[in-house]
Structure formats: structure tokens, C-alpha cells
Write a protein that holds these residues in place. Sequence first.
Motif, PDB file in Angstrom:
ATOM      1  N   ASP A 135     -19.249  24.108  -5.239  1.00 19.18           N
ATOM      2  CA  ASP A 135     -19.918  24.403  -3.966  1.00 19.18           C
ATOM      3  C   ASP A 135     -18.902  24.739  -2.878  1.00 19.18           C
ATOM      4  OD1 ASP A 135     -22.450  24.064  -4.988  1.00 19.18           O
ATOM      5  OD2 ASP A 135     -22.527  21.921  -4.496  1.00 19.18           O
ATOM      6  N   ALA A 136     -17.784  24.021  -2.863  1.00 19.24           N
ATOM      7  CA  ALA A 136     -16.748  24.288  -1.861  1.00 19.24           C
ATOM      8  C   ALA A 136     -16.183  25.700  -2.032  1.00 19.24           C
ATOM      9  CB  ALA A 136     -15.640  23.247  -1.972  1.00 19.24           C
ATOM     10  N   ALA A 137     -15.965  26.097  -3.299  1.00 22.06           N
ATOM     11  CA  ALA A 137     -15.446  27.440  -3.549  1.00 22.06           C
ATOM     12  C   ALA A 137     -16.465  28.503  -3.137  1.00 22.06           C
ATOM     13  CB  ALA A 137     -15.095  27.593  -5.029  1.00 22.06           C
ATOM     14  N   TYR A 138     -17.736  28.232  -3.426  1.00 20.56           N
ATOM     15  CA  TYR A 138     -18.782  29.186  -3.057  1.00 20.56           C
ATOM     16  C   TYR A 138     -18.899  29.280  -1.536  1.00 20.56           C
ATOM     17  CZ  TYR A 138     -23.310  31.493  -2.815  1.00 20.56           C
ATOM     18  OH  TYR A 138     -24.320  32.374  -2.536  1.00 20.56           O
ATOM     19  N   GLU A 139     -18.820  28.136  -0.865  1.00 16.84           N
ATOM     20  CA  GLU A 139     -18.901  28.118   0.599  1.00 16.84           C
ATOM     21  C   GLU A 139     -17.751  28.912   1.216  1.00 16.84           C
ATOM     22  OE1 GLU A 139     -20.630  26.710   4.304  1.00 16.84           O
ATOM     23  OE2 GLU A 139     -21.329  26.885   2.239  1.00 16.84           O
ATOM     24  N   LYS A 140     -16.575  28.754   0.652  1.00 15.78           N
ATOM     25  CA  LYS A 140     -15.411  29.486   1.149  1.00 15.78           C
ATOM     26  C   LYS A 140     -15.591  30.990   0.954  1.00 15.78           C
ATOM     27  CE  LYS A 140     -10.373  29.732   0.642  1.00 15.78           C
ATOM     28  NZ  LYS A 140      -9.197  29.181  -0.083  1.00 15.78           N
TER      29      LYS A 140
END
Length: 716
Positions: free
Chosen positions: A123-128
Motif C-alpha cells: 500500500d505504501a508503494a502504491y500510495e507513493k
Amino acid sequence: MESDTWALLQSLMSIRKTTPPEYPHPRELLSVNPYTPPATLVQSIMNSSPLLSELVVVREWLHDSVPAPTLEPGATNGYLRFTRNAVLQGKRTGRTGAGLVAELDPDAVNRDGVEEKGLAPDDAAYEKAVLHALYAHVRAGQLEEAVELCRKANQPWRAASIRGALLFQWRAIANEPREVDAMDDEDAEDSQQWRGNVRRRLWKKICSQAALSNTLSLTERALYAALAPTAQTSISLKAIARTWEDHLWALVSLACEERLSVGLSAIERECFWENGLGALESGAAAPVDDAEEDVEEEWEQEVVQALEGLSNVQVADGAPADHPYHVSQLHIILDRTDSLLEAFATGLQEGTYVSSPEYTTMTRFFAHLCLFLQMIDMSVSPLATQIILEAYLQVLEAAGQRELIAMYAGALGDNAVERYALFLTSLELSADINERRLALTRAREHGLDIERVAIVTAERTIEKAFTILPPTRGALPFVSAMEPPPTDAEWLLVRSIEWTTFLESTYDTALEQTNVILRYFLGHGRVQVAQSLLDMLPPDLGTLREPEEEATEYMHYRQFFGVWDALARVNECEALEQPQMNKDTRAAWLSDYKTLIEQAHEQVVKLLTTEWLVGDPDSRAGAKRQRDLVRIRQIYIPELIIRLHATLVNSRGRIPENLKYALTLVNVVADSRYRLYDDFSSQIGRRLGDYLGAVRHAVLAGLEGGGSDPFRILTA
């Protein structure tokens, strides 16, 4: 970069060269309709400020020229799916995942008191990735695409925050003229709907706080700073700027937003959407005063200073600030194209750019820039234009692009003919006659005076050849039947006449130049080279009667070569005699031989008795021409006399009467009317004594048949 620069130039020049229509001032709109929406007021503010209108165009250009986002994160199957599953798993097992947030609202990661808590790695990678893509869309001016991406990412709250950048617009209550044809049902329905942000001032304040928040990532802060740029948030925007274009976009966006904000603040008391019912109670709108003009002037000065600062800004990616295209773009934005061209022309004169790998490209660009500005009647330094076009012509010549040179030379104005003639001269011997004709024809196609081009080219070619060839002075040359082939310089001089023989209108010049060239070659004893020149000339050249002096000289040269050929044919016929000839063959040969000698004798005597190349000392042609003609007579008059005498004497065994003609020739030489004896020189082989010695041998030959009277042969 070059295409981007041309796009910028075209966009800005289209509004600079177009007289804008009269637009009402925002206060005038509000005095008529205090409910005028902010979007309409902003358009009015922009129309009243030429610099602001240009900056908006620059911003749109920056939107169009930025590379498209290379990586789209795509749609997701759910909001924070991996983090949500981990949180639910922790609640079921009673063990919360280490480092994960306990809530799933958008502010969970940034909430005060939450330390070292974050999303699941996926999720963090997608948010970035989403934040990077959103910023890229905003940087490209693609707000709708950014909103759509937020919806695909299941982040409607972020889509709403981005749409807050849209100004409030309601066409139904705006005093905007619309075309009658456009008032269809769809437009009528659309005019009843309002769109945009009614509370944009509040939204902008929140965006500024988000852009300055240390809890948000650098990309997210830059995103909000880009949506609502201010002087305070510009640091967040500049922090993520990588290229020179990014820095320019940040500056232009800030300048546009500040000017619009100041303009709206100045009229907020009269606007219902900014001041509520107070705008209705305030009465008539305040007139436009000098203070607003002072604000505009101060803002323009600040913008110009900020733009000038971009000339030395440091960039992380892409071309540096001092790249020629960036320098050009900045000068175009600042409307300083004249100083730009002068600076580049100065650099060309000083040789600053010659070693640059982009010299060819930049010279082409600036040459086209000069022509474009001239085409749209913009002020351009004539000297700078001449220097730049001259440099580009050299580039074209070096690249062998001959077909383009006439077009660019034609833009040099008064120097166009001279410059294109210089190019044609540089072709030297590399182009055949058809290529030369085509190159000259291009002069007419591009508006040049083709006659002047032809004449100047021939003149420059002759001058160039004469700088290489030895001058006509010194001892008289001996004429050889076996001349060496012409050198390149001699052949260049011969072919120089091609330029003025392509057109009948330049035949008079060709006649004069032909005489000059023939005088040179004959003065150096190069009869065969001179003959090759005559063979190249059009027959109609001999029909000219003006100028009389040149036409007469040319006919004398024609006469000389006729004589020279006649003597050569005698030698060729003599060489055909064979001992084994039968009676009939010998009789036929002897008849031809006798006829050729008679023709040669007649033509030589005619030349000797018709003041051949006897110049007028009072002529305007000059002393050099007179010296050249005297030299030619001193070379060829004795040569023709001695050759004819030898031919007549040597043929006496087959044609006895020729000895009589040889002795009769002495009377022509001695005749004071023709003064042929003056043309003999002191040089061995051309002395009058040499000829008289040959005459003595002829007299002795007359005694071969017996008798003691040496003059008996004359009466025989």
C-alpha cells in the motif's frame, strides 16, 4: 528542445502581434452584476494585464511540452487493501502488526501521536506511485486526469481536494456573450449548472498549510504547492523541481496565482462570492485608480527580476540554464529577441560557438528566427541578421546543401546578390555546367536579380583566377604546337565565362569578359586554351555590335583563330603526303594542299593589312588593355609572318609560284601603312633580322633554277 522553442515563440507572437479586443474591467462587471462568478472576473483580470496573459500562455506551453507520465499506478481493488487485511487480522488474533497504523482514514499515517506507524509495504508503494503520478498530471495541467486517477485509486477525498483548484463558474448568472448558434439544449442545460470552488480562498489556505506540513512527504507537499502556489509554499515546489522547465513552471505558476489573488482581493468588497451580502450593501463599485496600476507595475518588475534569475538556476536533470535553447526561451518570454540575436551574432564574430557540437543546429535555429521575426515585422538588427545568415550559409556550404543557399542568401537584403555570387564562385570546378545553370536559376526562384548574380559571379571568379595565375608581363612566350593541358586555375578562368552566357541579357558582359580572358591567354602564348574558350561561347555573341570597341576586338580574335586554324590545316595536309602515292592520289592531294596554302596566305595577308588589334591610345579601356594588345601583336604578328613565309618557301618544290608569294610578302611587312615592322621585337626568333634572314634564304632559293638575277622569280 528546438520544436518546443518554436512552439513557445508561435504562441507568444500570436498574442503580441494581435490587437486585443476591448474587455471590461472587473469593477465594471461587478457594477453591472455583483453576482459575477470569480472565473469570469479572473478572465477579466487576465485580459487587462498583457504580461499576465503572456504568462498564462507560457504556462500552457509548459504543460504541453512536459513529457507525459511514464508510469501510471493503475486501479486498485480496494482502499488500502493490504493494510486493511493486516489490521483485521490483528483484531481477530489480538496481535496488532508491528509498525502498522491502527486506523484506515487518510490522515492515519500523519496523525499527531502516531510515531513510526505506516501502511503495509504494498500500500505504501502504491500510495507513493499515486502521489508521483498526481504531481505529474498537475505539472502537465491535466487536472481531470488527476481526478480520474484518484477515483481509480479509491481516494475520492483527494479528487475533491484537487478539484478545489477550479474557479467557481456559473454561466447562467455571468455576463458572458455567447453565440446564438451555440445555444442548443445541451448548452442551455449546462449553463444552469454551476461548477468550481465557491470557497476557494479557504481551500487555498488549507493547501498552503499542507504544502508546509513536515508530516507529509515531499511529493505530496509539492502537489498541494502546485495546486495553490504562494510565495511561502514555493520552497516545496522548487524542492521537487528537477529540470529548468520545472523551475520556470513553478515561477510562472506562482506569478499567475499571485496576480490573480491580488486582483480578486482588490474587488472582493464588490463581489457577492467574496463578500456575501456586504457586496450588495456597499453600493456602486469603486473606480479604477492609480494604485491598481502601481500594483500592476510593481508585480511586472518582480516577475521580470524572477525570470532573469532563471538564467543561472541550478538543475538536477536535463539541459542547464545556459543551454542556448533555454537562453532563447527566456529571452522570448521576456520579449528580448533583439538582444538575443545581437548576443549570438557577437559570439559568432568572436568565434565563441565554432567548437560547440551544437554550432550547426543553433546557427540554423537563429537564422530561422531572424527570418521568422522579419516575416512578422518584428524589430531585428540588420547587422545581427546579416552575421547570422552568413554563418548559416557557411554551414550549408560545408554540408553541401547547395539547393538551400539561394533561399537564405535572398534574405540578406542589399548583400543578397553579392553573397550568393560568393557561393557560386566557391563552386569553382566542382560543378558541371548543368549544375551551375541550376544554381543560377535558383536565384530567380528566391527573388534575386539573376542578371546581377551572373555578372558578379563571373567577375569574382575571374578575380579569383587572376590571384592564382601569373601576371602578364616579362619576356614574350614562344608559341608551341604541343601545349601542356590547362591548369585548374586556367580552366577556372575559362569556365568563368559560363555564368554570363546562360542568359542573353548578359551577353554584353560576356563579350567584355571574353576579351579580357583571351588577352590573358594569348599574352601567355596559350593559344589552345584560348581556343577552348571560344568553343564554349554561344554563336550569338558574335552578332553583338555594342559596345563597338569590344565587339571589334572579339571579331579580331575570331579572325586570328581562323588564320591559326588555316595554317594548322596546311601542316596536317602536308603530313599526309606519302612516297607510295599513285598519280591520281598525289594529284588530288596536291590540289588540296595548294588550295589550303592559298587560303592561309589570303587570310594571313588580310589580317596583317586590317589593323588587327591596333588599339586606340585615347580609348577609355585603359593603359593595361593597350599594353596587352601590343604584347599580343608582338607575339603573333611575327609568328604569322614567319610561319606563312616558311610555308610558302617549303612548298616551292611542289608549287613553284609560292616562292614568289613569299617574296611578295616582304612588301606587306615593309609597307608603312601597316607598320608591321614595329611589331618585331629584340627577342630571338621574333627579330626583324630573323625574318630578313629567312627572306635572304628565299632569294637564294630563287637561284636554284639557274641564272644570276635574284629578282627573276618575281617576274617569272
